[in-house]
Design an enzyme around this catalytic site. Structure first.
Site, PDB file in Angstrom:
ATOM      1  N   LYS A  81       0.813  -1.215   0.000  1.00 39.46           N
ATOM      2  CA  LYS A  81       0.000   0.000   0.000  1.00 39.46           C
ATOM      3  C   LYS A  81       0.847   1.266   0.000  1.00 39.46           C
ATOM      4  O   LYS A  81       1.834   1.359   0.725  1.00 39.46           O
ATOM      5  CB  LYS A  81      -0.895   0.031   1.249  1.00 39.46           C
ATOM      6  CG  LYS A  81      -2.058  -0.951   1.205  1.00 39.46           C
ATOM      7  CD  LYS A  81      -2.928  -0.751   2.440  1.00 39.46           C
ATOM      8  CE  LYS A  81      -3.886  -1.905   2.684  1.00 39.46           C
ATOM      9  NZ  LYS A  81      -4.991  -1.970   1.741  1.00 39.46           N
ATOM     10  N   GLY A 153     -11.026  -2.660   8.650  1.00 38.10           N
ATOM     11  CA  GLY A 153     -10.682  -2.878  10.048  1.00 38.10           C
ATOM     12  C   GLY A 153     -11.883  -2.962  10.985  1.00 38.10           C
ATOM     13  O   GLY A 153     -11.740  -2.859  12.201  1.00 38.10           O
ATOM     14  N   ARG A 165     -23.272  -2.870  -4.092  1.00 42.24           N
ATOM     15  CA  ARG A 165     -24.627  -2.720  -4.649  1.00 42.24           C
ATOM     16  C   ARG A 165     -24.736  -1.413  -5.440  1.00 42.24           C
ATOM     17  O   ARG A 165     -25.361  -1.364  -6.495  1.00 42.24           O
ATOM     18  CB  ARG A 165     -25.668  -2.724  -3.527  1.00 42.24           C
ATOM     19  CG  ARG A 165     -25.995  -4.094  -3.028  1.00 42.24           C
ATOM     20  CD  ARG A 165     -27.420  -4.109  -2.451  1.00 42.24           C
ATOM     21  NE  ARG A 165     -27.761  -5.407  -1.906  1.00 42.24           N
ATOM     22  CZ  ARG A 165     -28.378  -6.364  -2.602  1.00 42.24           C
ATOM     23  NH1 ARG A 165     -28.705  -6.165  -3.874  1.00 42.24           N
ATOM     24  NH2 ARG A 165     -28.665  -7.514  -2.025  1.00 42.24           N
ATOM     25  N   GLY A 214     -14.175  -5.140   5.505  1.00 36.75           N
ATOM     26  CA  GLY A 214     -15.161  -5.657   6.452  1.00 36.75           C
ATOM     27  C   GLY A 214     -15.446  -7.140   6.340  1.00 36.75           C
ATOM     28  O   GLY A 214     -16.290  -7.672   7.057  1.00 36.75           O
ATOM     29  N   GLY A 235      -8.630  -8.135   5.016  1.00 38.16           N
ATOM     30  CA  GLY A 235      -7.608  -7.387   5.742  1.00 38.16           C
ATOM     31  C   GLY A 235      -7.413  -7.973   7.111  1.00 38.16           C
ATOM     32  O   GLY A 235      -6.694  -8.954   7.307  1.00 38.16           O
ATOM     33  N   SER A 236      -8.120  -7.394   8.086  1.00 38.48           N
ATOM     34  CA  SER A 236      -7.940  -7.823   9.464  1.00 38.48           C
ATOM     35  C   SER A 236      -8.626  -9.150   9.754  1.00 38.48           C
ATOM     36  O   SER A 236      -8.302  -9.812  10.736  1.00 38.48           O
ATOM     37  CB  SER A 236      -8.510  -6.740  10.387  1.00 38.48           C
ATOM     38  OG  SER A 236      -8.174  -5.464   9.893  1.00 38.48           O
TER      39      SER A 236
END
Lengths: 294, 195
Positions: A81, A153, A165, A214, A235-236
């Protein structure tokens, strides 16, 4: 005569990642676990988004040592990143040989007005978007891949769903629009007209579109695939859960078999605790990462 | 003709389009039962480690290997070529191992070294083939049963055929030139007529 860094080669790598899971990793050990679980690429970071959120302060590009060590450990593509607008961080990552650069809202933006001129690089870029206009602006700047922003996160899928959407419904609208209304649509979305024409013709974005921000469970990943994602970033969600290896493998299987409830039921069983989640309304609007960039 | 595409991960949609553009039926293969009734199989580009693991996990490796051994035509592009190879340099990853070739993964380097190049392929006619190489492998060694169809710089082999198998280091599914797919369909016809 061989040609490097062409748009075909840049978008082509994203095509190869489709139907796969790209996992955030902070150490070579985590990268190994991700590769063993079947990740199609890893994102090399100093901290996962949940820890960046908790730590506060300014989040920057990872130390090159971390990126290099992860590149030495795995044979799958390694992404990294750079801050929004920070074209020098991007040059450094290109020099290190990163396979893809994520110009990411997870890091603290370096420029509030201008994103990186991504056409100027040989390395391809992926960028976040919340709607079609934002996706087409990034593609206009040279992004070879798009991902929904979601809310990184949080382990909360609601924002990723909202953004996917939104992009999909806007694409359907453009598809059904007569040609003489497209210029106005481009103006309203603040998107390059030529790219709006391409969306009408293709019925999809001109580049690969992943979901991010998410995703915490196999069901989350399959949901995003059913909504039209080409693949997912986690990610997390993996290394903040209590059994990363098992969860990582289950999410990989969920992205392949997203339309098979029987397999999804099997792989969702006995995964241990997911990462702790965050309610979006508990995050102050100015602290929401998705608001970064335009 | 019904052609299966291994659809576990990677660029299977592009192959599907290429198959349909040539007037054939494409079937996505994710589970062993999907293999029934196909005339040939394409293994697409993607991550060979990911595809290999999912083939093991969902019991596809053995049935596909058996199909190949029975003479069913199989084409592998990029990751697919890696999975067809008996020898993968420095790797013990799961593979079909149906072809007597040795490959080196990411042989041309990382993404910044990915490239497009006009290849001379006699089997496809005089017109060069615009080939897209993405973190591509190349073939370092072949047994005498393997026919070499194209090379780069005389040393790096990028397209080979061994009986009913075709291995391609680049991505014919990413360009509009359908000659490689057509070549594979001709192989399927030719092999069908033999039986």
């Amino acid at each position: 005569m061989s040609e490097k860094g062409t748009i075909k080669v840049k978008t082509g790598l994203a095509e190869m990642l489709k139907g796969g899971v790209i996992m955030d990793v902070t150490t070579p050990e985590q990268a190994k676990i991700a590769e063993e679980a079947g990740a199609c690429a890893v994102m090399a970071l100093e901290r996962v988004p949940a820890d960046i959120r908790a730590a506060g302060g300014v989040a920057r590009m990872a130390d090159p040592t971390i990126v290099k060590r992860i590149m030495e450990t795995v044979t799958i593509p390694v992404m990294a990143k750079a801050r929004i607008g920070h074209f020098v961080e991007a040059r450094i990552l290109e020099e290190l040989g990163a396979d893809y650069i994520d110009e990411s809202e997870v890091l603290t933006p370096a420029d509030e007005d201008y994103h990186i001129d991504k056409k100027d690089f040989k390395v391809p870029f992926v960028c976040g978007a919340r709607n079609l206009g934002e996706a087409l602006r990034r593609i206009g700047e040279g992004a070879a891949m798009i991902r929904t922003k979601g809310e990184p996160g949080t382990g909360n899928i609601v924002e990723a769903v909202r953004h996917m959407r939104k992009v999909m419904s806007e694409i359907r609208k453009i598809q059904n629009m007569p040609k003489d209304e497209l210029m106005t649509a481009a103006k309203e979305m603040q998107a390059p007209y030529e790219l709006v024409l391409q969306v009408k013709e293709l019925g999809k974005l001109p580049v690969v579109n992943f979901a991010a921000g998410g995703i915490a469970t196999p069901a989350d990943a399959a949901l995003m695939m059913q909504l039209g994602s080409d693949g997912v970033f986690v990610g997390s969600g993996i290394f903040k859960s209590n059994n990363p290896a098992v969860r990582a493998k289950a999410i990989v299987a969920a992205v392949t078999h997203y339309n098979e409830p029987k397999i999804l039921a099997e792989i969702s069983t006995d995964l241990g605790e997911a990462m702790p989640g965050l309610e979006i309304s508990s995050i102050e609007p100015h602290e929401r990462m998705q608001e970064r960039g335009w | 003709m019904k052609v299966g595409i291994l659809a576990l991960q990677g660029a299977f949609r592009e192959h599907k389009k290429a198959i349909e553009n040539l007037g054939h039926t494409a079937l996505e293969i994710r589970l062993p039962e999907h293999l029934e009734g196909i005339d040939g199989l394409i293994i697409p580009g993607g991550e060979s480690t990911t595809i290999g693991k999912l083939m093991v996990e969902y019991s596809l490796l053995e049935p596909i290997r058996e199909l190949g051994q029975q003479g069913k035509p199989i084409m592998g592009t990029c990751a697919g070529a890696v999975l067809l190879a008996k020898n993968i340099d420095g790797s013990d990853q799961p593979r079909l191992g149906l072809m007597d070739i040795a490959v080196i993964r990411n042989g041309f380097g990382r993404q910044v070294d990915s490239f497009e190049e006009d290849l001379e392929i006699d089997a496809l006619g005089d017109q060069p083939f615009k080939a897209v190489f993405i973190r591509a492998p190349y073939i370092t060694d072949v047994s005498p049963q393997v026919g070499i169809l194209s090379k780069i710089d005389d040393t790096r082999i990028v397209l080979v055929r061994q009986g009913s198998f075709l291995a391609c280091a680049f991505h014919p599914e990413l360009t509009d030139d359908s000659r490689i797919h057509q070549y594979f369909f001709n192989m399927i016809e030719e092999i069908k007529n033999k039986f």
